[in-house]
Design a protein around this motif. Structure first.
Motif, mmCIF file in Angstrom:
data_model
loop_
_atom_site.group_PDB
_atom_site.id
_atom_site.type_symbol
_atom_site.label_atom_id
_atom_site.label_comp_id
_atom_site.label_asym_id
_atom_site.label_seq_id
_atom_site.Cartn_x
_atom_site.Cartn_y
_atom_site.Cartn_z
ATOM 1 N N GLN A 115 3.965 2.975 -13.309
ATOM 2 C CA GLN A 115 3.306 1.846 -12.650
ATOM 3 C C GLN A 115 1.832 2.104 -12.414
ATOM 4 N N GLN A 116 1.479 3.371 -12.278
ATOM 5 C CA GLN A 116 0.066 3.719 -12.108
ATOM 6 C C GLN A 116 -0.609 3.876 -13.455
ATOM 7 N N LYS A 117 0.090 3.492 -14.499
ATOM 8 C CA LYS A 117 -0.427 3.571 -15.866
ATOM 9 C C LYS A 117 -0.651 5.008 -16.333
ATOM 10 N N THR A 118 0.150 5.897 -15.814
ATOM 11 C CA THR A 118 0.132 7.267 -16.297
ATOM 12 C C THR A 118 1.404 7.463 -17.105
ATOM 13 N N PHE B 237 7.092 5.703 -10.822
ATOM 14 C CA PHE B 237 5.857 5.545 -10.052
ATOM 15 C C PHE B 237 4.638 5.742 -10.944
ATOM 16 N N LEU B 238 4.668 6.816 -11.733
ATOM 17 C CA LEU B 238 3.525 7.112 -12.597
ATOM 18 C C LEU B 238 3.332 6.026 -13.644
ATOM 19 N N SER C 4 1.619 10.003 -4.831
ATOM 20 C CA SER C 4 0.213 9.860 -5.230
ATOM 21 C C SER C 4 -0.518 11.195 -5.290
ATOM 22 N N GLN D 191 3.873 1.480 -1.084
ATOM 23 C CA GLN D 191 4.504 1.543 -2.400
ATOM 24 C C GLN D 191 3.562 2.192 -3.395
ATOM 25 N N GLN D 192 2.310 1.747 -3.359
ATOM 26 C CA GLN D 192 1.328 2.249 -4.316
ATOM 27 C C GLN D 192 0.975 3.707 -4.063
ATOM 28 N N GLN D 193 1.171 4.160 -2.849
ATOM 29 C CA GLN D 193 0.917 5.559 -2.546
ATOM 30 C C GLN D 193 2.113 6.427 -2.917
ATOM 31 N N GLY D 194 3.184 5.810 -3.293
ATOM 32 C CA GLY D 194 4.350 6.576 -3.687
ATOM 33 C C GLY D 194 5.251 6.973 -2.542
ATOM 34 N N TRP E 285 0.841 -1.196 0.000
ATOM 35 C CA TRP E 285 0.000 0.000 0.000
ATOM 36 C C TRP E 285 0.882 1.254 0.000
#
Length: 478
Positions: A347-350, A344-345, A373, A267-270, A265
């Motif tokens: 990985q967030q598909k940006t 990071f972006l 994030s 990681q996903q929040q950056g 979590w």
RNA sequence: GGCCCCAUCGUCUAACGGUUAGGACACUACCCUUUCAAGGUAGCGAUACGGGUUCGAAUCCCGUUGGGGUCACCA
């Protein structure tokens, strides 16, 4: 590296039963550090003896977490090592022999009661405040052995002495005394032939040469069982040290319901692994010079087990965020921040190119975010002409209808569109019109960003570029 | 409930018998300033309680209270 101590062998022994837990990372950090500062080894062993709770993906995610944090073990199921295998399920054959050895030596016994049979008895015993007696304990060993050989289902239980006490030595505490009559005859080998945690843990720590068992405080009450096992086997005990438990805000043991506990979590929040590690290191420990920001290497240089404090530290998201922001602003270089943000972006598909423009925007935004994030939410106007204009901004635009065209015209003909010359332009304009900068700038800010909360205006305009700025100003006028 | 661990600002902690009980986060104010941040300065804010020991206790001892953990053929 501290030359005074012998190489320490430490380990973490997570169970692959769910998300990679922040508590595993926490304990991992201390074990990794203890081992490495002594030139020793840090082992990752997977304790997967509970088939019921086993989650297949979990193991890989634990490896990934450790790698992400930079706490790579020296030995693990992944990289192997001389003491493998490192999965208890693959060491299955071993434990039975050790358990039977204890039966032979009189330190353990076969027990035929099922969990169901014991349940009621246990309930009343607990209410009366004592430990249950297992009837099979009093069977003649030869008879019990015969029944097992005849194929009857049985577990092997530790035969805890009825009298006396067992003393647990903990590096961080005074000796802890447990009356033996308070200690359960714990199951060592289950009916399915798998070992319980207690047996597997002690056998493996011994076989793997573990010298320091550093784990969470919740294990204190089972440590006398482990101590008894070491003694029954005739093995020297490792050094035990029980770290405080990470807590929720209400002081209870940190839990999923009250806190994000999965490292994924974060990681996903950056969040940055460095910040996470730094934060975790301050849970129960402080840098001797009062330094708040320090690297893993620095931690390794100054950390001493004895300095760990025992109050249960509340895991504060707020403080973690501050650490993260601090790393963004003061520890990592601009280039590095941009690189990590870009990853990071992605990985967030940006998908944004890591070009000069992206890096300029990142530089502007770094003091304005604490975790990655937040980035896209705060930078919409950098990437699209369809940015939202909030109420405040609209008011500023309405109030600036007269100035906007004039400023657009001047900006359009500015020969060099840099922050300095833009700033000069605003000063000149304000001076000529007898206006304050606070009157001139807001409408422009509102027009180009759609929000009043944005970076320094000349920087902002210079970054957006002349063409985009002029177009946006003209559009705002219509 | 039994057993075990723990106890300094709201939170993370410093102090290792003698300090105006220090720092960080958060909060508040001010400065900087074109907004929002960042940064700077200042403020707020703690030794749970009661007994001892001592010339002197946050620090040592005892008790109380409070919090937590643990009581599985889970780890």
């Amino acid at each position: 590296m501290s030359a005074s101590s012998a190489p320490r062998v430490t380990r973490i022994a997570p169970s692959p039963t769910g998300d990679p837990h922040v508590g595993t990372a926490y304990i991992g950090l201390f074990n990794y550090t203890l081992a490495h500062q002594s030139g020793g080894k840090f082992i990752l062993r997977i304790e997967d003896t509970d088939r019921g709770r086993y989650v297949a993906s979990s193991e890989q995610r634990i490896f990934d977490m450790m790698a992400w944090l930079g706490l790579t073990p020296d030995e693990s199921p992944l990289q192997g090592g001389p003491n493998g295998p490192y999965r208890q399920s693959e060491r299955f054959g071993l434990y039975g022999d050790y358990a039977r050895q204890l039966v032979e030596s009189g330190h353990a016994y076969y027990a035929f009661e099922t969990p169901e049979e014991l349940a009621a008895r246990r309930e009343t015993a607990q209410q009366e405040g004592h430990v249950i007696a297992i009837p099979s304990r009093d069977l003649a060993p030869a008879d019990a052995k015969k029944r097992v050989e005849a194929g009857e289902a049985a577990v092997i239980r530790l035969k805890v002495p009825r009298d006396g006490e067992t003393v647990v030595n903990d590096r961080l505490r005074d000796p802890i005394h447990f009356a033996n009559k308070e200690i359960d005859d714990k199951v060592l080998l289950k009916a399915d032939g798998y070992p319980t945690y207690h047996l597997a843990n002690v056998v493996d720590d011994r076989l793997m040469g573990v010298t320091h068992v550093v784990r969470a405080e919740e294990w204190i009450t089972s440590t006398p069982i482990h101590a008894l096992l070491y003694r029954a086997f005739g093995w020297p005990e490792p050094v035990f040290a029980h770290m405080p438990l990470l807590r929720n805000a209400d002081k209870s043991k940190i839990s999923k319901r009250k806190n994000p506990t999965s490292v994924e979590w974060y990681q996903q929040q950056g969040y940055l692994p460095e910040a996470m590690l730094n934060f975790l290191a301050t849970m129960g420990w402080t840098h001797p010079e009062g330094q708040e920001i320090f690297s893993l290497a620095e931690f390794q240089r100054v950390f001493k087990l004895e300095d760990v404090t025992l109050g249960g530290p509340v895991f504060s998201q707020e403080k973690l965020r501050w650490y993260n922001g601090k790393y963004l602003r003061e520890v990592l270089s601009d280039e590095e921040v941009a690189r990590r943000l870009h990853d990071f972006l992605a990985q967030q598909k940006t998908d944004l190119p890591n070009d000069d423009y992206f890096r300029a925007v990142t530089r502007l935004m770094t003091p304005r975010i604490e975790v990655f994030s937040e980035f896209m939410d705060k930078t919409g106007y950098f990437w699209s002409e369809n940015y939202l204009v909030d109420e405040k901004a609209q008011k500023a635009i309405d109030a600036g209808q007269e100035l906007l065209p004039q400023l657009a015209a001047r900006l359009k003909t500015l020969p060099e569109f840099g922050a300095d010359s833009i700033k000069q332009l605003f000063h000149d304009y304000a001076g000529e019109k007898g206006l304050k900068l606070g009157k001139v700038m807001p409408p422009v800010r509102a027009a180009v960003a759609g929000t009043m909360e944005s970076p320094d205006l000349p920087d902002l305009l210079a970054t957006l570029g002349q063409e985009r700025v002029v177009a946006r100003l003209n559009k705002a006028v219509q």
